[in-house]
Design an enzyme around this catalytic site. Structure first.
Site, short mmCIF file in Angstrom:
data_model
loop_
_atom_site.label_atom_id
_atom_site.label_comp_id
_atom_site.label_asym_id
_atom_site.label_seq_id
_atom_site.Cartn_x
_atom_site.Cartn_y
_atom_site.Cartn_z
N ARG A 53 8.45 7.72 -0.95
CA ARG A 53 9.41 7.13 -1.90
C ARG A 53 9.49 5.61 -1.72
O ARG A 53 9.01 4.85 -2.55
CB ARG A 53 10.80 7.78 -1.72
N ASP A 54 10.05 5.17 -0.62
CA ASP A 54 10.29 3.73 -0.42
C ASP A 54 8.96 2.99 -0.35
O ASP A 54 8.83 1.85 -0.82
CB ASP A 54 11.08 3.54 0.87
N HIS B 160 17.33 1.63 9.38
CA HIS B 160 16.20 1.43 8.47
C HIS B 160 15.79 -0.04 8.57
O HIS B 160 16.31 -0.89 7.87
CB HIS B 160 16.66 1.80 7.05
N HIS C 69 13.06 -3.29 8.70
CA HIS C 69 11.81 -3.80 8.14
C HIS C 69 11.20 -4.78 9.12
O HIS C 69 11.91 -5.47 9.86
CB HIS C 69 12.08 -4.47 6.79
N CYS D 178 2.23 -5.15 1.42
CA CYS D 178 1.16 -5.69 2.24
C CYS D 178 1.67 -6.96 2.90
O CYS D 178 2.32 -7.78 2.25
CB CYS D 178 -0.04 -6.00 1.38
N ASN E 73 8.10 -2.54 5.58
CA ASN E 73 8.69 -1.36 6.22
C ASN E 73 8.15 -1.18 7.63
O ASN E 73 6.96 -1.35 7.86
CB ASN E 73 8.33 -0.11 5.41
#
Lengths: 308, 308
Positions: free
Chosen positions: A24-25, A217, A219, A250, A259
């Site tokens: 999903r993400d 969560h 990054h 990327c 992520n």
């Protein structure tokens, strides 16, 4: 090369739930539109690699995110396999209409995506923070399945800069009070450092939201995700979001979202003797396979190292 | 975007010495041979960005590492500028002949590079660990300037797998006893996780080598460097090795060495309110400038994010 020796560190959990967000993400933030059969294959491989919690897709209007316009079709392809495998397979829903579509497609867990900042709420949801919470309230109340609440921009916001802790706590507590079983704290632009993480967890605990109800969560935009994860684990968090292969931006693109790569997370957890249920080699193979479909190498350090 | 809010974490040092290894460890592992004037410009820019400890080069026989064959010439170019700037500017020396050349060129601090494993000692120094320590003994004793001792392969070795802690302690203590003022613990292949770091620091402390005499040298091969750094800081280490822009191995090359990028380290330290003296923006500009000369983008996440 054999992985290095496993050495535990006091104060860490024995087991961590890796909440996989790649399908999903990750895919939502890739410019390529991936065919639904490839997505289904991706999810099946992730599950076969031992990931038992995988966020599958998002039931947003197809015009918003064309990459995920095949949400219902993907659920159809996966339903039998996932029922057999067991595990948690949430889907994101933005509003009541999305909830209807998700439940129709057989979703057994959903997630809503709130923002801690006004600017991002306006840009992402086209309303104020307060109005977006009001939009989520009937969704959470009427879901009839467990609901995860995301809070994005918890530490910094590209338009507003540093985000006050009280603002994040307000949104997280509101989501919890309306019935979200789990709250995921997102460092959407990856700027946080460990002190901020501890500060936020303490503030949430003081408002009745213990770490056991939270997920983190992070990054890797500035390379900070794993150090932040470590302090979150030291402070009681046992659910960590990550994206297979670092999918979702990327590092060489201007739009890098960065992520945290599931492989980098699993390397750390397994080195610390923390169980995840994940077979790292199968996971790396999956990310390499997916990178082939996307036509570019995975930005995950561990995928690069294990695949070289 | 303003960086995120500074939030301190209890138990961390107020100031950390960033030991910059880019000009030596970084360029030594790049396939391109960089002209000496560019190297001098690189060092000057690093110093101008606030790095006060920069390892300049290595006085190995030019046939071993052609990339650093210009060691004496580089020292000539930099001597006056560095004397004016103040700071520490060590150079690596492999043996007595290297020491002579280094001192002749005006070196004010040197470093020797030992291995914790027999295989790497044989491959890198063409002798056993014990014999290499005997080779270093007269170098350290006769230096007349401060000496840093590196211990490489402290956590894992590509040929031997996991490395026993006792082996690392033995080499580190031997280097300290022969007179090395500072011991740098290298995770040369980047496999360590935080439990191993704490275990090694405790074992060294028990043998009379406190964290105050140690530096850590982590590689980001598996993305673990900053989490490992954090626990090292929590256990008293205040000197951290890093390479500007992550110089010393492209993540997309098979030979990736994955030095921790100084920028990623500084982002973490500054976010935690730890002083480094480094101007992060100037440092990023320097790494972007150097990447231009090397003809490829920096693998540092922070350089990518701040330069996008």
């Amino acid at each position: 090369m054999d992985p290095a020796r496993v050495v535990e560190l006091p104060g860490l959990p024995r087991r961590v739930t890796v909440y996989e967000v790649g399908p999903r993400d990750g895919l939502q933030n890739e410019s390529a539109v991936v065919p639904v059969e490839i997505k289904a294959g991706f999810v099946r491989r992730l599950v076969a690699a031992g990931l038992s919690t995988v966020e599958l897709t998002s039931f947003v209007p197809p015009s918003w995110i064309p990459q995920l316009a095949d949400a219902s079709g993907l659920m159809d392809l996966l339903r039998d396999d996932l029922a057999k495998a067991g595990g948690r397979y949430p889907v994101l829903v933005p509003n009541a209409r999305g909830l209807d579509r998700a439940l129709e497609a057989g979703a057994t867990e959903i997630a809503v995506f709130a923002s801690a900042t006004e600017t991002f709420a306006r840009r992402n949801l086209n309303r104020t923070v307060a109005a977006s919470l009001e939009m989520f309230r009937p969704v959470v109340a009427g879901a009839g399945v467990p609901v995860r609440g995301y809070v994005s921009m918890c530490f910094g916001d590209p338009w507003e800069g540093a985000v006050p802790v009280g603002q994040v706590v307000g949104v997280a507590v509101a989501l919890a009070e309306m019935g979200c079983a789990e709250i995921s704290l997102g460092d959407t632009i990856g700027v946080a450092t460990p002190g901020q993480v501890v500060e936020l967890l303490a503030a949430l605990d003081a408002r009745g939201l213990p770490a056991s109800r939270l997920a983190v969560h992070f990054h890797d935009t500035y390379g900070q995700a794993l150090a932040n994860t470590l302090v979150a684990l030291q402070h009681g968090v046992t659910t960590v979001d990550a994206s297979a292969g670092g999918l979702g931006g990327c590092p060489y693109a201007g739009s890098a979202t960065g992520n945290l790569a599931t492989e980098d997370l699993v390397w750390q957890l397994h080195g610390l003797g923390i169980e995840t249920g994940v077979d790292l080699r199968l996971l790396v193979e999956t990310s390499v396979w997916m990178a082939g479909h996307l036509g570019r190498p995975s930005p995950s350090r561990t995928v690069q190292a294990m695949n070289s």
